[in-house]
Design a protein around this motif. Structure first.
Motif, PDB file in Angstrom:
ATOM      1  N   LEU A 132       0.872  -1.169  -0.168  1.00  7.88           N
ATOM      2  CA  LEU A 132      -0.033  -0.017   0.199  1.00  7.88           C
ATOM      3  C   LEU A 132       0.815   1.218   0.131  1.00  7.88           C
ATOM      4  O   LEU A 132       0.430   2.431  -0.538  1.00  7.88           O
ATOM      5  CB  LEU A 132      -0.832  -0.206   1.347  1.00  7.88           C
ATOM      6  N   SER A 133       2.120   1.075   0.543  1.00  8.45           N
ATOM      7  CA  SER A 133       3.078   2.288   0.778  1.00  8.45           C
ATOM      8  C   SER A 133       3.139   3.211  -0.596  1.00  8.45           C
ATOM      9  O   SER A 133       3.075   4.444  -0.587  1.00  8.45           O
ATOM     10  CB  SER A 133       4.287   2.190   1.466  1.00  8.45           C
ATOM     11  N   PRO A 134       3.705   2.407  -1.737  1.00  5.95           N
ATOM     12  CA  PRO A 134       3.772   3.090  -2.896  1.00  5.95           C
ATOM     13  C   PRO A 134       2.692   3.796  -3.502  1.00  5.95           C
ATOM     14  O   PRO A 134       2.733   4.794  -4.028  1.00  5.95           O
ATOM     15  CB  PRO A 134       4.553   2.137  -3.669  1.00  5.95           C
ATOM     16  N   LEU A 135       1.727   3.266  -3.238  1.00  7.86           N
ATOM     17  CA  LEU A 135       0.408   3.566  -3.675  1.00  7.86           C
ATOM     18  C   LEU A 135      -0.174   4.904  -3.019  1.00  7.86           C
ATOM     19  O   LEU A 135      -0.509   5.943  -3.887  1.00  7.86           O
ATOM     20  CB  LEU A 135      -0.657   2.784  -3.591  1.00  7.86           C
ATOM     21  N   LEU A 136       0.117   4.853  -1.827  1.00  9.48           N
ATOM     22  CA  LEU A 136      -0.080   6.126  -0.887  1.00  9.48           C
ATOM     23  C   LEU A 136       0.816   7.339  -1.434  1.00  9.48           C
ATOM     24  O   LEU A 136       0.305   8.470  -1.432  1.00  9.48           O
ATOM     25  CB  LEU A 136      -0.107   5.797   0.318  1.00  9.48           C
ATOM     26  N   GLU A 137       2.039   6.908  -1.703  1.00  8.67           N
ATOM     27  CA  GLU A 137       3.136   7.980  -2.067  1.00  8.67           C
ATOM     28  C   GLU A 137       2.612   8.823  -3.698  1.00  8.67           C
ATOM     29  O   GLU A 137       2.793   9.726  -3.657  1.00  8.67           O
ATOM     30  CB  GLU A 137       4.271   7.296  -2.340  1.00  8.67           C
ATOM     31  N   LEU A 138       1.930   7.789  -4.424  1.00 13.25           N
ATOM     32  CA  LEU A 138       1.579   8.211  -5.592  1.00 13.25           C
ATOM     33  C   LEU A 138       0.498   9.290  -5.349  1.00 13.25           C
ATOM     34  O   LEU A 138       0.287  10.227  -6.130  1.00 13.25           O
ATOM     35  CB  LEU A 138       1.066   7.189  -6.592  1.00 13.25           C
ATOM     36  N   THR A 143       2.987  10.903   4.366  1.00  7.10           N
ATOM     37  CA  THR A 143       3.083  10.550   5.980  1.00  7.10           C
ATOM     38  C   THR A 143       2.561   9.203   6.303  1.00  7.10           C
ATOM     39  O   THR A 143       3.168   8.403   6.959  1.00  7.10           O
ATOM     40  CB  THR A 143       2.298  11.547   6.813  1.00  7.10           C
ATOM     41  N   ALA A 144       1.414   8.837   5.850  1.00 12.68           N
ATOM     42  CA  ALA A 144       0.784   7.575   6.103  1.00 12.68           C
ATOM     43  C   ALA A 144       1.741   6.619   5.400  1.00 12.68           C
ATOM     44  O   ALA A 144       1.775   5.419   5.924  1.00 12.68           O
ATOM     45  CB  ALA A 144      -0.688   7.399   5.344  1.00 12.68           C
ATOM     46  N   ALA A 145       2.178   6.658   3.966  1.00 11.78           N
ATOM     47  CA  ALA A 145       3.011   5.872   3.463  1.00 11.78           C
ATOM     48  C   ALA A 145       4.321   5.591   4.429  1.00 11.78           C
ATOM     49  O   ALA A 145       4.653   4.418   4.283  1.00 11.78           O
ATOM     50  CB  ALA A 145       3.495   6.431   2.000  1.00 11.78           C
TER      51      ALA A 145
END
Length: 459
Positions: A132-138, A143-145
Motif C-alpha cells: 500500500l505504501s507506494p500507492l499512497l505515495e503516488l 506521512t501515511a506511506a
C-alpha cells in the motif's frame, strides 16, 4: 504391527465436510499452501545466509528424499480418515494403546500451526503495508506511506489484524467456494508476476554476481547447521508436520492418484521456491551494487528476519520513478503467496472445531483468529525476544520432529494393507510400481532415521 483390518474403513465423512471439485483445484490449493512466505520470504533468506548455491543443492535433495515421502504420508492419512488431523491421528492406530500418543501429537501440531499463523500474520501485515505504501505515495499521502513502512508495535499489530481478516474472509467461504476458488485464481497470477520480476531484475547491474552466488555451489559451505536449516526449510515450505496437508488430503477425491498428486504439489512448490531465489538473490546483489549493505563486516546477513523489507525497498527507491511499479508488483506477489498459505493454516484448527466441537465454520474461524491475534499482540509488544524464538521453535524444531512422528505413524501404526488399499483407489496398478516397492519401508525406516540423524547432529 500386523494389519488385521484390510477391509476396515474409517467412518464416512460428515455432511459438514466438503471437498475439492477437481484434481487441478486440489493441486493449486495444496501448492498454494506450500507456496508461500516459506518460498518468497524464508527460502531466499536461508539461501543468502547459508552459503548460496550450497544450501540450494541440499534443500532440493532433502525435498525429494524426505519432504516428498512425508507429504505422501500426510495426504494418505488425511484422505483415509476423511476427518480433521486430530480425529485422523486418533483413529489411525489399530491398537487403542497408541491413541493418546497420536492424539497428543496432533494437538501439538495444531498448536504449532496456530503459532506459525501468528508470525505469518505479522509478516503478511508487513507485506500489505509495503504494497500500500507506494500507492499512497503516488497519491501524495507521504506521512501515511512512511508510517506503513516504519517498524513499530502499533503498525505491526494493525497490519497483522488486517491480514488475519483477509484470511478469515477466504476461509469462511468454505473449501470449494473459498479456498479452492481463491487458490485457483491467485496461483497463476503469482507465477506471472514472479516471471515478470525475474526478467526485470536479471537485467540490472550486479545481477550476474547474484546469479553466480545462487547457482554455483561452494561445497565447503555445507555443514550440519546448513543441513538442519535446509531440512526445516523443506518442511516449512511444504507445510509439513502441522496437519495442513493432512486436512487438505481429507478433502481430496478417493479417485485421485495420491502419489502423483503429491509429486505435482512437491514439484510446483520446489519450482516456485527456485524462481523466488532467482528473483531475490540477484535483487540483493543489485542492491549491493547500488551501495546498500546486505552483509555485516563479519559476513553475517543483516536483518535476516526482515531482509526483504530492509533491502528491497531501498533497492526499489534507488531505481527512481521506475521503482514504484516494480515495488507494487513485488509486494503484490508476496501478498498472494502469504494469503494462499495462511488460509491452509487457518483451515487446520477450524476443521478441528467444526468436527470435534460442532461449531459452524464462521464461529470456528472467528474464534481461532481471535486466539491468534492475542498471540500476535504479545509478540508485537515484545518483538525481539519472541518473534525469532517462535519462528525457530516451529520451523526448525516442531515441524521436522512432528514430520518424523507422522512418518512413523503412517509406517508402523497404519498397516501395509490399509495403505495399499487406500492408494489403490486412485491407482489400481500401484502394487506393481517402483513407488510401492520403495515407499512403504522408506517411510517406516529411512525417513525417520534421516530426519533424526540430521536433527541430532546439530543438537
Amino acid at each position: 504391527m500386523p494389519d488385521t483390518s484390510l477391509d476396515t474403513e474409517p467412518p464416512t465423512k460428515t455432511p459438514s465436510r466438503a471437498g475439492f471439485s477437481s484434481r487441478l483445484g486440489f493441486v493449486l490449493a495444496a501448492a498454494g499452501s506450500a507456496v508461500g512466505l516459506g518460498n518468497i520470504w524464508s527460502y531466499p533468506t536461508q539461501v543468502a545466509e547459508n552459503g548460496g548455491a550450497a544450501f540450494v543443492v541440499i534443500y532440493f535433495l532433502l525435498t525429494i528424499l524426505l519432504a516428498y515421502p512425508a507429504l505422501v504420508a500426510e495426504l494418505l492419512i488425511g484422505r483415509y480418515a476423511q476427518s480433521n488431523p486430530v480425529s485422523a491421528l486418533e483413529k489411525l492406530p489399530e491398537n487403542i494403546v497408541w491413541q493418546p500418543v497420536t492424539r497428543l501429537t496432533a494437538l501439538i501440531a495444531v498448536l504449532m500451526i496456530c503459532l506459525i499463523f501468528s508470525f505469518y500474520s505479522i509478516v503478511g501485515g508487513w507485506i500489505m503495508g509495503f504494497t500500500l505504501s507506494p500507492l499512497l505515495e503516488l497519491l501524495s499521502f507521504n506521512t501515511a506511506a512512511h508510517w506503513l513502512e516504519t517498524f513499530s508495535p502499533a503498525r505491526n499489530l494493525l497490519l497483522a489484524v488486517l491480514f488475519t481478516i483477509a484470511t478469515l474472509a477466504v476461509v469462511n467461504g468454505g473449501v470449494k467456494d473459498g479456498i479452492e476458488r481463491w487458490s485457483s485464481r491467485l496461483m497463476p497470477l503469482l507465477i506471472v508476476l514472479l516471471l515478470a520480476l525475474i526478467a526485470f531484475v536479471t537485467t540490472q547491474p550486479g545481477a550476474m554476481e547474484g546469479l553466480k552466488h545462487y547457482l554455483v555451489p561452494d561445497i565447503s559451505r555445507i555443514d550440519t547447521s546448513l543441513v538442519l536449516s535446509a531440512l526445516g526449510q523443506a518442511f516449512f515450505s511444504m507445510s509439513l508436520g502441522v496437519g495442513a496437508m493432512m486436512v487438505y488430503g481429507s478433502y481430496l477425491s478417493k479417485t485421485s492418484n495420491l502419489p502423483t498428486v503429491a509429486f505435482q504439489v512437491c514439484m510446483l512448490d520446489t519450482a516456485i521456491a527456485f524462481l523466488a531465489g532467482l528473483l531475490i538473490i540477484p535483487a540483493l546483489f543489485v542492491a549491493l551494487n547500488l551501495g546498500i549493505n546486505i552483509y555485516s563486516e563479519s559476513g553475517q546477513l543483516i536483518h535476516s528476519d526482515t531482509l526483504v523489507f530492509e533491502v528491497l525497498p531501498a533497492l526499489f527507491g534507488a531505481l527512481g520513478s521506475f521503482g514504484v511499479p516494480v515495488a507494487i508488483a513485488f509486494f503484490c506477489l508476496m501478498s498472494i503467496a502469504a494469503l494462499t498459505s495462511s488460509i491452509s493454516m487457518l483451515e487446520v484448527p477450524v476443521s478441528c472445531l467444526i468436527e470435534r466441537a460442532g461449531m459452524n465454520r464462521t464461529k470456528a474461524s472467528t474464534l481461532v483468529c481471535l486466539g491468534v491475534l492475542l498471540i500476535v499482540a504479545l509478540v508485537t509488544s515484545s518483538f525481539d525476544p519472541l518473534f525469532g524464538a517462535i519462528v525457530t521453535l516451529t520451523t526448525q524444531y516442531a515441524q521436522p520432529l512432528n514430520g518424523l512422528l507422522f512418518c512413523l505413524y503412517a509406517g508402523w501404526l497404519m498397516g501395509r494393507n490399509r495403505k495399499l488399499q487406500e492408494i489403490r483407489k486412485g491407482w489400481p496398478e500401484v502394487e506393481q510400481s517402483l513407488f510401492w516397492r520403495i515407499w512403504p519401508w522408506y517411510i517406516r525406516i529411512v525417513c525417520p532415521t534421516l530426519i533424526a540423524i540430521i536433527f541430532l547432529a546439530e543438537h
